[in-house]
Write a protein that holds these residues in place. Structure first.
Motif, short mmCIF file in Angstrom:
data_model
loop_
_atom_site.label_atom_id
_atom_site.label_comp_id
_atom_site.label_asym_id
_atom_site.label_seq_id
_atom_site.Cartn_x
_atom_site.Cartn_y
_atom_site.Cartn_z
N TYR A 54 0.83 -1.21 0.00
CA TYR A 54 0.00 0.00 0.00
C TYR A 54 0.86 1.26 0.00
O TYR A 54 0.65 2.16 -0.80
N TYR A 65 0.95 1.37 -3.94
CA TYR A 65 -0.40 1.50 -4.48
C TYR A 65 -1.02 2.87 -4.14
O TYR A 65 -1.52 3.58 -5.01
N ASP A 68 0.62 5.84 -5.97
CA ASP A 68 0.20 5.97 -7.36
C ASP A 68 -1.16 6.64 -7.48
O ASP A 68 -1.41 7.44 -8.40
N LEU A 262 -3.93 -0.43 -11.19
CA LEU A 262 -2.98 -0.27 -10.09
C LEU A 262 -3.05 -1.43 -9.10
O LEU A 262 -2.03 -1.86 -8.55
N GLN A 263 -4.25 -1.96 -8.87
CA GLN A 263 -4.40 -3.10 -7.97
C GLN A 263 -3.69 -4.33 -8.54
O GLN A 263 -3.01 -5.06 -7.80
N TRP A 266 0.12 -3.90 -8.04
CA TRP A 266 0.67 -4.02 -6.69
C TRP A 266 0.23 -5.28 -5.94
O TRP A 266 0.93 -5.74 -5.05
#
Length: 284
Positions: A54, A65, A68, A262-263, A266
């Motif tokens: 995170y 994450y 970003d 993004l998920q 990461w």
């Protein structure tokens, strides 16, 4: 119950906090409207960068994450992002005194917190896991914590769940932990497990996954405590425009696919996060 703090962590926290308070940009993080942020040309957020993936520090800078997402928000506002790395215990008090615009770290949504702070929509989900050294053959389940030294991060989502678990343990067996130790950050918990200061650590599922990638075979989970919790960011209740901006941007990123992108970057997969019904009764 005897609760101890790691002396080195106390000193570290004092130094980091003193340094952070001296940063000139803190004085600029006042107001609470998007117009104030744009006038400043700067979005200032508070983060505890010890919660990979995170938010964490790599090569001296905060990444992850959450970072970003913040970069996306800063570009949307046309301002510079300033992400302060501070101890978790100072984030919510700092928010209420307007030392930064909002808290952009993974804060668990709880009934008590939600009555005092303005939570955003969820950015993640976490389970709190009981962890031991992989070589430990005598501790195989949570109830084996009787008479053992247990530790977690001070002020974390896990702390009250562990304390409730110990209360239930005493009801069932008549005995609790030998000691509950509270540390400044989760990496300190892992170090204490490694050197034998702790018998059992309670660590978030995402943090444990990262630890097991970096140290294959070092730790193992023997169960979990409490229910899975939603993680969100936090705005000052006096600044409704800030929370509205966060939520609107997260919804925009869901709609355009950027959040799922993004998920996957990461976490390796898209997270199934609710867009409604995530706040407990009585929440702000």
């Amino acid at each position: 119950m005897n609760i101890k703090l790691n002396r080195r962590s106390i000193i570290k926290a004092a130094v980091v906090t003193a340094f952070a308070v001296s940063i000139p940009t803190l004085a600029l993080a006042e107001g609470g409207t998007l117009a104030d942020i744009k006038a400043r040309g700067q979005l200032t957020v508070g983060t505890e960068a010890a919660y990979e993936p995170y938010e964490f520090v790599e090569n001296g800078v905060v990444v992850g994450y959450g970072h970003d997402i913040l970069e996306y928000m800063a570009r949307k506002l046309g301002v510079k992002l300033v992400q302060l790395n501070l101890p978790f215990q100072g984030l919510l008090p700092g928010l209420m005194s307007h030392k930064f615009d909002f808290v952009a770290t993974s804060v668990g949504i709880t009934e008590e917190r939600a009555k005092r702070f303005a939570f955003s929509s969820p950015v993640g989900i976490v389970r709190s896991l009981f962890v031991v050294n992989s070589t430990n053959k005598t501790i195989t389940k949570p109830d084996d914590a009787v008479g053992k030294t247990v530790g977690t991060q001070m002020g974390s989502l896990a702390q009250p769940m562990i304390q409730e678990f110990e209360r239930q343990l005493k009801t069932r067996s008549g005995k609790g932990f030998a000691e509950l130790k509270l540390f400044q950050a989760y990496p300190d918990v892992s170090v204490a497990l490694s050197n034998g200061t702790l018998d059992i650590g309670v660590i978030p599922s995402n943090v444990l996954a990262v630890q097991m990638r970096h140290q294959p075979g070092a730790f193992k989970s023997i169960g979990e405590v409490g229910e899975p919790k939603m993680l969100a960011w936090v705005a000052n209740p006096q600044d409704p425009a800030i929370r509205a901006f966060i939520n609107q941007t997260l919804e925009e990123m869901r709609a355009n696919g950027k959040l799922a992108e993004l998920q996957k970057k990461w976490f390796g997969e898209a997270l199934n996060l609710p867009v409604s019904g995530y706040l407990p009764k009585g929440a702000l």
